[in-house]
Design a protein around this motif. Structure first.
Motif, PDB file in Angstrom:
ATOM      1  N   PHE A  99     -55.554  -2.782  26.728  1.00 17.91           N
ATOM      2  CA  PHE A  99     -56.843  -3.101  27.346  1.00 17.91           C
ATOM      3  C   PHE A  99     -57.943  -2.413  26.552  1.00 17.91           C
ATOM      4  CE2 PHE A  99     -60.257  -1.655  30.185  1.00 17.91           C
ATOM      5  CZ  PHE A  99     -60.729  -2.873  30.642  1.00 17.91           C
ATOM      6  N   GLU A 107     -64.839  -6.784  27.825  1.00 17.83           N
ATOM      7  CA  GLU A 107     -63.512  -6.330  28.229  1.00 17.83           C
ATOM      8  C   GLU A 107     -62.472  -7.340  27.764  1.00 17.83           C
ATOM      9  OE1 GLU A 107     -63.415  -5.866  32.431  1.00 17.83           O
ATOM     10  OE2 GLU A 107     -64.848  -4.212  32.471  1.00 17.83           O
ATOM     11  N   GLN A 164     -62.271  -1.925  26.429  1.00 16.41           N
ATOM     12  CA  GLN A 164     -63.575  -2.106  27.076  1.00 16.41           C
ATOM     13  C   GLN A 164     -64.629  -1.417  26.214  1.00 16.41           C
ATOM     14  OE1 GLN A 164     -64.928   0.263  30.606  1.00 16.41           O
ATOM     15  NE2 GLN A 164     -64.895  -1.739  31.624  1.00 16.41           N
ATOM     16  N   ARG A 223     -69.065  -1.022  25.429  1.00 14.82           N
ATOM     17  CA  ARG A 223     -70.469  -1.292  25.729  1.00 14.82           C
ATOM     18  C   ARG A 223     -71.153  -1.628  24.415  1.00 14.82           C
ATOM     19  NH1 ARG A 223     -70.048   3.475  28.707  1.00 14.82           N
ATOM     20  NH2 ARG A 223     -71.538   4.549  27.348  1.00 14.82           N
ATOM     21  N   THR A 249     -71.390  -5.349  28.492  1.00 11.64           N
ATOM     22  CA  THR A 249     -70.024  -4.837  28.427  1.00 11.64           C
ATOM     23  C   THR A 249     -69.049  -5.955  28.083  1.00 11.64           C
ATOM     24  OG1 THR A 249     -70.538  -3.209  30.149  1.00 11.64           O
ATOM     25  CG2 THR A 249     -68.218  -3.601  29.690  1.00 11.64           C
ATOM     26  N   GLN A 262     -63.419   2.197  25.131  1.00 11.15           N
ATOM     27  CA  GLN A 262     -62.190   2.672  25.759  1.00 11.15           C
ATOM     28  C   GLN A 262     -61.031   1.788  25.317  1.00 11.15           C
ATOM     29  OE1 GLN A 262     -62.293   2.897  30.055  1.00 11.15           O
ATOM     30  NE2 GLN A 262     -60.060   2.874  30.226  1.00 11.15           N
ATOM     31  N   TRP A 263     -59.912   2.405  24.927  1.00  7.31           N
ATOM     32  CA  TRP A 263     -58.733   1.651  24.506  1.00  7.31           C
ATOM     33  C   TRP A 263     -57.498   2.274  25.154  1.00  7.31           C
ATOM     34  CZ3 TRP A 263     -55.579   2.392  19.495  1.00  7.31           C
ATOM     35  CH2 TRP A 263     -54.561   1.433  19.440  1.00  7.31           C
TER      36      TRP A 263
END
Length: 233
Positions: free
Chosen positions: A54, A66, A56, A58, A64, A13-14
């Motif tokens: 930000f 971050e 995140q 996996r 994970t 996720q960005w």
């Protein structure tokens, strides 16, 4: 301008945003400006340009990563107007400070000066691993937070008893943390440590009773938490 995205089957996720803020007539403490003791007045105009993002991901099952980052550039684009008793605008550059023999600066900030309490660069990082241990759901994580230097105030005129400007520079600092925990049914336990290196980060500084008074972050803190959730999970 902002965005939210996911990649690689939602394993990554960005998010982020780019922005510009125009802050007109930023209020200041007139006592610090040595103008009207005990009053708050309108100051100059500031422009803030920044970026925050930000990420995140996996990296593996239960693992994970971050990371967050923020960059801000603030500057005064229009000085606050001050006037003599007859209504004539004060030209500070034409006034000489007898103690330094230099031209006076606008007490509310000069063109190009930055906002107070506005570090240019900040970032944080966290790695967390969740795994099964017998009948328990356990985790381990580490984290780091960094903040660059900033100013305590925009007043570059007032001096303390040591003849230094009260626009104190707040140095950059970095803190580290770690935690280890487990849960089962309604019970959860966690051991944690914050500010592992016992860093004394200066969060704020002001002029008090003739001296520089500094507010620092929380020192190294080690603790244990145990919680119980009532009702069904």
């Amino acid at each position: 301008l902002g965005w939210k995205t996911t990649w690689l089957g939602e394993r990554l996720q960005w998010d982020g945003a780019i922005y510009q803020e125009e802050w007109d007539h930023a209020q200041i403490d007139a006592f610090a400006a040595r103008v009207l003791a005990g009053a708050t007045i309108n100051g100059g105009n500031y422009r803030v340009r920044g970026l925050e993002t930000f990420v995140q991901g996996r990296a593996a099952d239960g693992f994970t990563l971050e990371a967050g980052l923020a960059w801000n550039h603030s500057e005064l684009v229009k000085e606050a107007p001050f006037f003599w008793a007859d209504g004539t605008p004060i030209n500070f550059s034409s006034l000489i400070d007898p103690s330094t023999n230099k031209a006076l600066a606008n007490p509310a900030g000069t063109i190009g000066s930055s906002l107070a309490g506005a570090p240019t660069f900040q970032y944080n990082f966290r790695a967390r691993y969740e795994f099964a241990y017998d009948a328990y759901r356990a985790f381990a994580q580490i984290g780091v937070v960094h903040q660059s230097n900033s100013l305590s105030t925009t007043d570059r005129v007032t001096l303390d008893e040591q003849n230094k400007s009260i626009a104190y520079d707040l140095p950059p600092f970095t803190t580290y943390s770690a935690a280890l925990g487990a849960e089962k049914d309604s019970w959860r336990v966690q051991a944690y440590a914050e500010n592992l290196t016992d860093t004394r980060g200066e969060l704020f500084a002001n002029y008090s009773l003739g001296y520089k008074a500094v507010t620092v972050n929380r020192p190294r803190t080690v603790g244990f938490r145990m919680t119980y959730s009532f009702g069904s999970r």
